[in-house]
Design a protein around this motif. Structure first.
Motif, short mmCIF file in Angstrom:
data_model
loop_
_atom_site.label_atom_id
_atom_site.label_comp_id
_atom_site.label_asym_id
_atom_site.label_seq_id
_atom_site.Cartn_x
_atom_site.Cartn_y
_atom_site.Cartn_z
N THR A 208 93.42 31.83 101.89
CA THR A 208 93.65 31.12 100.65
C THR A 208 93.06 31.84 99.43
N SER A 209 92.39 32.95 99.67
CA SER A 209 91.77 33.67 98.55
C SER A 209 92.82 34.43 97.75
N TRP B 150 84.14 41.10 95.85
CA TRP B 150 85.08 40.19 96.51
C TRP B 150 85.99 40.96 97.46
N PRO C 54 97.34 31.22 98.26
CA PRO C 54 96.27 30.67 97.44
C PRO C 54 96.50 29.25 96.92
N THR D 230 88.16 27.61 98.97
CA THR D 230 88.82 28.59 98.11
C THR D 230 90.16 28.04 97.61
N TRP D 231 90.90 27.38 98.51
CA TRP D 231 92.16 26.76 98.12
C TRP D 231 91.93 25.73 97.01
N ASN E 290 91.27 27.22 93.67
CA ASN E 290 92.49 27.70 93.03
C ASN E 290 93.25 26.57 92.34
#
Length: 188
Positions: free
Chosen positions: A38-39, A48, A69, A93-94, A97
């Motif tokens: 999801t990044s 990163w 993402p 992370t999702w 976003n």
């Protein structure tokens, strides 16, 4: 041990090993793994990129990798989940976003994900961060992230077949060790 649960949640703090545990569970499923990352890549953020490379090196080369993402629910709806093990890393992370969504839009996004996960046959492993164990963030966006992720993980725990907590170098099966909280789940 082979996963028999349809929906597994692996949660824990940063650097706890939750991704490694989720990957081990996916391997033990003996199914083809579809790894949903999801990044979002950012070539200007060297630190990163190094983190992402470490994750890539750890994964078997035969895993199918999807970078998703934002459109997680739509992607899950289109995958063949019965013959595969789906590993989503990570929900924090999702959510980050999508943090610009207002409360109503986020509620709808969360509800769509929960409904989709509750209906998909097959093995799905979700990695989620635990962020609410420290101080209350001093800024609104930080509080929103912490509260939304905490509520999402709680909702997932209510529908999951198995929930693991990875912390302090240990994996705890909360489904076996704990008791589900039967109170009404709070709205985000």
């Amino acid at each position: 041990m082979i996963i028999s649960a349809q929906l597994t949640v692996v949660t824990g703090p940063a650097r706890s090993g939750k991704s490694e545990w989720a990957e081990a569970l996916a391997i033990q499923s003996k199914k083809q793994v579809i790894y949903i990352a999801t990044s979002q890549r950012d070539p200007t953020d060297q630190e990163w990129e190094i983190r992402l490379q470490k994750h890539q090196k750890r994964r078997p080369i035969n895993w199918k990798i999807l970078e998703v993402p934002v459109e997680l629910t739509t992607t899950l709806q289109t995958l063949s989940c019965q013959d595969n093990c789906i590993l989503v890393d990570s929900l924090g992370t999702w959510l980050a976003n999508l943090l610009d969504q207002d409360e109503i839009t986020w509620e709808n996004t969360q509800d769509q994900l929960l409904q989709t996960l509750d209906q998909i046959p097959g093995n799905i492993i979700l990695v989620a961060e635990e962020t609410g164990w420290g101080i209350v963030p001093a800024y609104p966006m930080g509080r929103s992230f912490r509260d939304r992720l905490g509520a999402l993980v709680r909702h997932l725990g209510a529908i999951a077949n198995c929930v693991y907590l990875v912390t302090g170098g240990y994996v705890l099966n909360l489904t076996e060790l704990g008791s589900p909280l039967k109170s009404e789940l709070p709205k985000t």
